[in-house]
Scaffold this motif. Structure first.
Motif, short mmCIF file in Angstrom:
data_model
loop_
_atom_site.label_atom_id
_atom_site.label_comp_id
_atom_site.label_asym_id
_atom_site.label_seq_id
_atom_site.Cartn_x
_atom_site.Cartn_y
_atom_site.Cartn_z
N ARG B 91 0.84 -1.22 0.00
CA ARG B 91 0.00 0.00 0.00
C ARG B 91 0.87 1.25 0.00
N MET B 92 1.97 1.22 0.76
CA MET B 92 2.90 2.35 0.79
C MET B 92 3.45 2.62 -0.61
N LEU B 93 3.95 1.57 -1.27
CA LEU B 93 4.54 1.77 -2.59
C LEU B 93 3.49 2.22 -3.59
N ASP B 94 2.25 1.77 -3.39
CA ASP B 94 1.16 2.18 -4.26
C ASP B 94 0.95 3.70 -4.20
N ASN B 95 1.19 4.27 -3.02
CA ASN B 95 1.08 5.72 -2.85
C ASN B 95 2.18 6.47 -3.59
N ALA B 110 2.78 -11.77 -5.78
CA ALA B 110 2.51 -10.75 -6.80
C ALA B 110 1.01 -10.58 -7.01
N LYS B 111 0.29 -11.69 -6.99
CA LYS B 111 -1.17 -11.63 -7.17
C LYS B 111 -1.82 -10.86 -6.03
N LEU B 112 -1.37 -11.13 -4.80
CA LEU B 112 -1.90 -10.40 -3.65
C LEU B 112 -1.60 -8.91 -3.79
N ALA B 113 -0.38 -8.59 -4.20
CA ALA B 113 0.00 -7.18 -4.39
C ALA B 113 -0.92 -6.53 -5.42
N ALA B 114 -1.22 -7.26 -6.49
CA ALA B 114 -2.08 -6.71 -7.54
C ALA B 114 -3.49 -6.43 -7.03
N GLU B 115 -3.95 -7.26 -6.11
CA GLU B 115 -5.29 -7.04 -5.53
C GLU B 115 -5.30 -5.83 -4.62
N LEU B 116 -4.19 -5.56 -3.95
CA LEU B 116 -4.12 -4.45 -3.00
C LEU B 116 -3.86 -3.11 -3.67
N ALA B 117 -3.08 -3.11 -4.73
CA ALA B 117 -2.59 -1.85 -5.29
C ALA B 117 -3.48 -1.34 -6.42
N ASP B 118 -3.61 -0.04 -6.50
CA ASP B 118 -4.28 0.56 -7.66
C ASP B 118 -3.35 0.53 -8.87
N ALA B 119 -2.07 0.75 -8.61
CA ALA B 119 -1.09 0.74 -9.70
C ALA B 119 -0.95 -0.68 -10.26
N PRO B 120 -0.60 -0.80 -11.54
CA PRO B 120 -0.32 -2.13 -12.09
C PRO B 120 0.85 -2.78 -11.37
N VAL B 121 0.80 -4.11 -11.26
CA VAL B 121 1.87 -4.87 -10.59
C VAL B 121 2.48 -5.83 -11.60
N ILE B 122 3.81 -5.88 -11.62
CA ILE B 122 4.52 -6.86 -12.45
C ILE B 122 5.23 -7.85 -11.54
N ASN B 123 5.00 -9.12 -11.79
CA ASN B 123 5.67 -10.18 -11.05
C ASN B 123 7.08 -10.38 -11.61
N ALA B 124 8.07 -10.09 -10.77
CA ALA B 124 9.46 -10.28 -11.19
C ALA B 124 9.99 -11.59 -10.63
#
Lengths: 303, 303, 303
Positions: B91-95, B110-124
């Motif tokens: 959430r912090m990084l999303d801000n 990565a999937k969990l991050a994508a659910e939490l963030a408004d910004a797009p998430v890329i799984n590295a």
């Protein structure tokens, strides 16, 4: 197109006086400036051995030229820890960047990197002899102070055997017509190959043990740290340590215009009482890391 | 506006062939270029597990598009160590950023991050199955070499059970009409769910133990490391290790055009004798990480 | 030229209400914006104590203003570990950057840095009392929510003795005409000098032990963590911990418009059940770190 375009920077001995002059002139022009000369260029810092000052001054230099920076500041958390070879790591950075700045504890690392990479490589210190950009900023500071380097009496003090900044400085300043005083405990005298280089190039030098004996003759007092760990017998260290720790009081016998230099960081080899004397040149010297590295990056990478 | 605009990149299986084609075409256009397409955009690298190569190539990609980068390269020194949850960190990084690149040892991060963030998430890279951008650059390298992927015989060698690059590659290359050879010791055979995916999608594949038995049939030899620690019985490891270490001599039986690939870093699973053969594609493959990630960032964030 | 031009930011008490208003107005204007106001400027982050959130939000702020960032995120791998003094490290950064952001565990570190450096210094948290930019974003969040700060009932909960965000917030919010409720276990009551400041400035405040006793009166509930290690007797900690852990259920007795704030990271002092209530303001508060720090950087460094 500069004559240094695409050049690797491995050892100070590879540079001619006219090349050093070119770098110093460019550094003088760039001092305090911000440009867009290297917009779109990426510098990689490959610091296998940590060094905050050298790394941040390279980074600042690149940013002030409009470029950007990637890299790592220690081996920790890198693929080296997973067992990747030095060569593969350098090849990786070569893919990602326009110039690679290498710091490594082992002699020859920067040269090996330069052989592997298509991008130019700058040695930010390897082994115990080479640190060419440090020497360039040292020379720039001397020239800035006295207007010239030829004709000066230059003392180099401390660990002349293992200290890479000291060895590199001795080699670099020998390009000029100086008189050298190599001041160290017997255990930490300059390396044989450094001495051989001085002889081959007919440099006037003398090796002495005590700063007190020559301080009144010196224009430049280049100080480096004497580390206790270097002595087989700790009692030997205790005996000499006082002579290799500069204080304001000691400088009473120095020439009025003499400057005290140090590659920094210092621990206690220059007492803070020296900071407020007109002899203290080390903070100014460190600040010169930025324009000198800007000059080098611009001359190597610039259009 | 690209059809990938705002898209999360979690697993290679979520991408259609036409989407992969779009990414590869864009990558080809961007290779070697510097643009200002993402000026003002910020990418956050949230590397809970370190990976120099993946992180620096994402960073280079973003910088070459004119954007900038914040983030961390390991959990060390982050609030995670103070007990902050993964969710609060994301959430912090999303801000702070426009896109978040996540690396984590646990599957599903990565999937969990994508659910939490408004910004797009890329799984590295997370868990032992997904590393979609690695697979994209793998596919790009194959296409660049052969002009096509359909019709090739593709061998994947090494740890097919725990190696995330290998599993992700198997899933990704199965989008094409290839014949797959899964080459591993019995302990490290491909995961059940990967095999089920291949069957569900009518992919031709065979599981074999020895590269020697099939090497002459392969166009692509995708190598990954076999780690001693994966074997319950060290003697088992010693028995098989030779078969999973590629040398120039072994490649004598390979097709003339066959390429050897590796996600890197390698330790000793590809002997350096291979580096100078025309089969070696792994350095070129690693270099392709930059244009492929540039393409992805531009298609997700651009325009 | 702003009236804050060149200003050091050491403690929240050094700022007048009109200066805080100026910062908050500028922050409102900059929210969500990207500018080129600080193109060519370099910010140094000198984080002797790690803090991901504060460091990344400063970095994001600088990048969104078109500037760039150098620095370190912990003492590890820096010259401090080689024995360099704090002063010499700050002098180095002063050579390389236009503004220095300092985080340190010791009280007074930022002030000392400001005395040494020519560049402006911002305190990103030192000792157990000062964290001025955190307080600025706290105040901004309150003003954004209620339209004003005067007249509100403000509770500060948790470790008021060692928690620097709490102490700094108490000092800052006292610039406004609020009624303060200092809610803590006896061991963790506000520091004497903080209490003295409140009395000197005729601030209405009361010290209480239980949130339950005052929750219905509060507009703002500012939560900080109570750490077990702070208690001489672990049994004392177990007795009070429940009262200092906010749950959705506890908020049933709160005012409808009351907001729950927290400097983050949280561990378990705010249950995640609170996240989905309209009271939760802490994620919004954290996001406000970016525009508030943008405002500050722009007002100090800009034109």
């Amino acid at each position: 197109m500069s004559e240094l375009s695409g050049r690797d920077v491995i050892s100070i001995v590879d540079f001619s006086r006219s090349e050093l002059d070119l770098i110093m002139e460019e550094a003088e022009k760039l001092k305090g400036k911000r440009t867009d000369d290297l917009k779109g260029k990426i510098m990689a810092t490959a610091f296998f051995e940590p060094s905050t000052r050298t790394r941040l001054s390279f980074q600042t230099a690149m940013l002030r030229l409009g470029g950007s920076v990637i890299g790592f500041s220690s081996e920790e958390g890198t693929s080296i820890e997973k067992g990747e070879s030095f060569s593969d790591t350098i090849r990786m950075l070569d893919n990602y960047s326009d110039i690679i700045v290498v710091r490594h504890r082992l002699e020859g690392a920067a040269k090996l990197a330069a052989e592997l990479a298509d991008a130019p490589v700058i040695n930010a210190g390897d082994g115990s002899k080479n640190h060419p950009t440090q020497t360039m900023l040292d020379l720039f500071t001397i020239k800035e102070t006295f207007g010239h380097i030829d004709g000066l009496n230059v003392g180099v003090l401390g660990d002349l055997r293992f200290g890479r900044a000291a060895s590199s400085f001795i080699l670099g300043v020998s390009k000029y017509n100086v008189k050298l005083f190599l001041i160290s405990p017997p255990e930490l005298k300059a390396r044989r190959d450094v001495i051989a280089y001085l002889k081959d190039n007919n440099i006037k030098f003398s090796e002495v043990e005590r700063l007190e004996d020559v301080i009144s003759e010196l224009d430049v007092i280049y100080v480096t740290r004497v580390q206790k760990e270097r002595f087989a017998d700790p009692a030997e260290y205790e005996k000499v340590r006082g002579s290799y720790r500069i204080t304001a009081r000691m400088l009473a016998s120095a020439r009025k215009e003499a400057i005290v230099m140090h590659p920094l960081p210092r621990v206690d080899e220059i007492d803070i009482s020296v900071d407020s004397t007109p002899h203290a040149a080390y903070f100014r010297q460190a600040a010169n890391g930025v324009p000198v590295r800007m000059a080098l990056l611009k001359l190597i990478l610039g259009g």
